[in-house]
Write an enzyme that holds these catalytic residues in place. Sequence first.
Site, short mmCIF file in Angstrom:
data_model
loop_
_atom_site.label_atom_id
_atom_site.label_comp_id
_atom_site.label_asym_id
_atom_site.label_seq_id
_atom_site.Cartn_x
_atom_site.Cartn_y
_atom_site.Cartn_z
N THR A 91 0.81 -1.21 0.00
CA THR A 91 0.00 0.00 0.00
C THR A 91 0.85 1.26 0.00
O THR A 91 0.58 2.21 -0.72
CB THR A 91 -0.91 -0.02 1.24
OG1 THR A 91 -1.68 -1.22 1.21
CG2 THR A 91 -1.85 1.16 1.25
N THR A 167 2.02 -4.56 4.63
CA THR A 167 2.00 -4.85 6.06
C THR A 167 1.73 -6.33 6.37
O THR A 167 2.09 -6.81 7.44
CB THR A 167 0.93 -4.00 6.77
OG1 THR A 167 -0.35 -4.23 6.16
CG2 THR A 167 1.28 -2.52 6.68
N ASP A 168 1.10 -7.07 5.43
CA ASP A 168 0.68 -8.44 5.72
C ASP A 168 1.83 -9.31 6.23
O ASP A 168 1.67 -10.07 7.18
CB ASP A 168 0.09 -9.10 4.47
CG ASP A 168 -1.42 -8.93 4.42
OD1 ASP A 168 -1.89 -7.84 4.78
OD2 ASP A 168 -2.12 -9.88 4.00
N LYS A 244 1.88 -8.12 13.45
CA LYS A 244 0.67 -7.40 13.02
C LYS A 244 -0.49 -8.03 13.78
O LYS A 244 -0.88 -9.16 13.50
CB LYS A 244 0.49 -7.53 11.51
CG LYS A 244 -0.72 -6.76 10.99
CD LYS A 244 -0.80 -6.78 9.46
CE LYS A 244 -2.04 -6.06 8.98
NZ LYS A 244 -2.12 -5.98 7.50
#
Lengths: 418, 418
Positions: A91, A167-168, A244
């Site tokens: 992103t 971020t995953d 996360k």
Amino acid sequence: MNPGDRVRVDRADRTYEGVLLPSSTDDHLVVKLEGGYNVGVDRDGADVDVLAEDVYEIDGTDSTGADEGESSEIEFDDDLPTISLISTGGTIASTVDYRTGAVTAQFDAEDVLRAVPDLAGRANYRGRVVANILSENMEPPLWQDLAQAVYEEIEAGADGVVVMHGTDTMQYSASALAFMLETPVPIVFTGSQRSADRPSSDNVMNAVSAVEAAKSDCAEVMVCMHASESDDACALHRGTRVRKNHTSRRDAFETIGAKPLGEVDYESEEITFRRDYQQRGAVDLAIEPELEDDVELVKFTPGMDPAFLDIAEGSEGLIVEGTGLGHVHTDLIPRLEELIADGTTVVMTSQCLEGRVCDRVYDTGRDLLEAGVIEAGDTLPGTAKVKLMWALENSADVEEAMETSLAGELQVRSVPWE
Amino acid sequence: MNPGDRVRVDRADRTYEGVLLPSSTDDHLVVKLEGGYNVGVDRDGADVDVLAEDVYEIDGTDSTGADEGESSEIEFDDDLPTISLISTGGTIASTVDYRTGAVTAQFDAEDVLRAVPDLAGRANYRGRVVANILSENMEPPLWQDLAQAVYEEIEAGADGVVVMHGTDTMQYSASALAFMLETPVPIVFTGSQRSADRPSSDNVMNAVSAVEAAKSDCAEVMVCMHASESDDACALHRGTRVRKNHTSRRDAFETIGAKPLGEVDYESEEITFRRDYQQRGAVDLAIEPELEDDVELVKFTPGMDPAFLDIAEGSEGLIVEGTGLGHVHTDLIPRLEELIADGTTVVMTSQCLEGRVCDRVYDTGRDLLEAGVIEAGDTLPGTAKVKLMWALENSADVEEAMETSLAGELQVRSVPWE
């Protein structure tokens, strides 16, 4: 209207004027405002006026000159440190990639500053694209490419490196680099939980804070993301201890089992470190990027078919996410013993995530230890997988390596009962 | 000295006098003090005097009468509610089971009060042993036995049920009962993170608080465990939303994505509920214990071999613990599509644990939805596995069931970006 057009959007008493960008969703318009900041507007109920067509070059479409004046070279400033920005996609990178496009393997200071004008005056920038993928598609060979790119950037004189990453799987990539590299400068992963086309995007603050962290004295692999839901500070997490923990919140990332290394205050730009860290220049640059691919992770749940463990048949390594202090159903232990006898290194972690594995307390645990299972202490399961992949190629004694902290992944032993 | 002997133990300026019990570790002595409370003493440096041999019946050894005076019947008190205590084993049950032994399928009020004298005067007790296992060995057929036993106890007039259970898999068993049973009375799971032979054991406070919760107005399946590291309150968690988040802390259990249902103050015995709950008597007692055994859970990590998914070949159901909003590597999607085409129900959850799966945001997610993957919202991965096992046997429309909250496991939809 098309991406690249200059538009005015009216919706719910607010007016936005800027360049229309490609949107990742059908129900939002994305407008790049003056100053480079992007805003997302609900398409439903929005009035759009096209002010000028095709004023901005997007993914290879022709620019008709509206941004011609911006194409001057950014001058190198001797008084500023040089920060290398490495993009892997995700992103956050989409901010930059709108202009350079997916096929461009390099971007320059100009591209960076056009995407995030707030970065101006903080550093001299070098840019490099290692991949342009959503991070769920990140793979071990790309960790190796990324480590190599970071290595080359530091060797070429970068005073710090910022890795823009989805971020995953950011925590897995950060762990991989932490094991592969000895670094004399900061390596800071950052990303974005809300794309630039969302009103609440975190991409600018995260990028700015990551650059500040990359200029700091902390020569570790870190993750820099929002510390809370507000826009006041980013937390600096040790790459091997971060997770996360939320699917969508901007402060999704948390250090497990400890406080974060430190914090970047967004307004004052001050960095406060709360824990000991490896200082800039403390070690020489080095790289050991080899990985054993043949390692799997199995999370034990009640009712699991023992045949599930067949996945590890002939594998080099297996991480088990057990329950509690590091347990599995007793019926699985003979199968684990067979795997170990056949040469698979089996390492126990806990699905509790917090706290450490301690298999000396209950019978099940003692049986596991007798079968030859190695305890990962409080190493997070995902980090343990990356570490085992690395240790199988780079450590003379894998068991000793798994029981020793190599990059802050294993915290000082605490007695589980006190 | 042998278990069952009356002993005096001197160590580090402290003296303990009581009955020696079997210890779960070689390095600790366990002494049952007057009043029934057990204490653990480090064997290293301890002086032990045997005051009398074989005074206490342990696991079938003969009692020589020292506890003969305690064998009077506890009288039924019409003014008190009747609470059924069901034991499945685990650390907490060991308090009771030292006397009754592993082979005894029943225990009575006397056994309960001898083990935890603090329970006296709170309720009339019925006791029942469903299993005597460490909870890592809990299996779906035992969930069914447990549900049946709880059903029978409520049918026989219990005003509330307390299930003593090992902590490792308590959340899975609590979820199973929440799906299997409609209950007009509270069903409260409790356990112990420190065995009774540890000085800091939590077994008494947890048991007492669980009994208080079982007398309350909340007719749900709950987990009652320490709310913090201090001994002042226990939290009441909804069984389908709770997770053991620490390997060893007494407050290891946390409600994910919400506040706990309520709290039991240990000193005042007052229960405060902070959220809506199903009230006592709101539904009639019912049981649907059927489960589909053939459901597996796979946690996706970078570098995972797509062949890993072969485990689900021919299975009825598969839970995937994806990354972020519910993603896996793009290469896995065709394999998932094949499995779905072959009749496997595939449900996506997130390893983030907090937040909800939302596969409409990024390409990977949209591809997963197109392949026929069902989203579990914010249902926890472990709970989703238990639910799918249940839904495959009991729901006419499994997809609809997985997308509907049946027992509080799926929280009201929140917009992930706001």
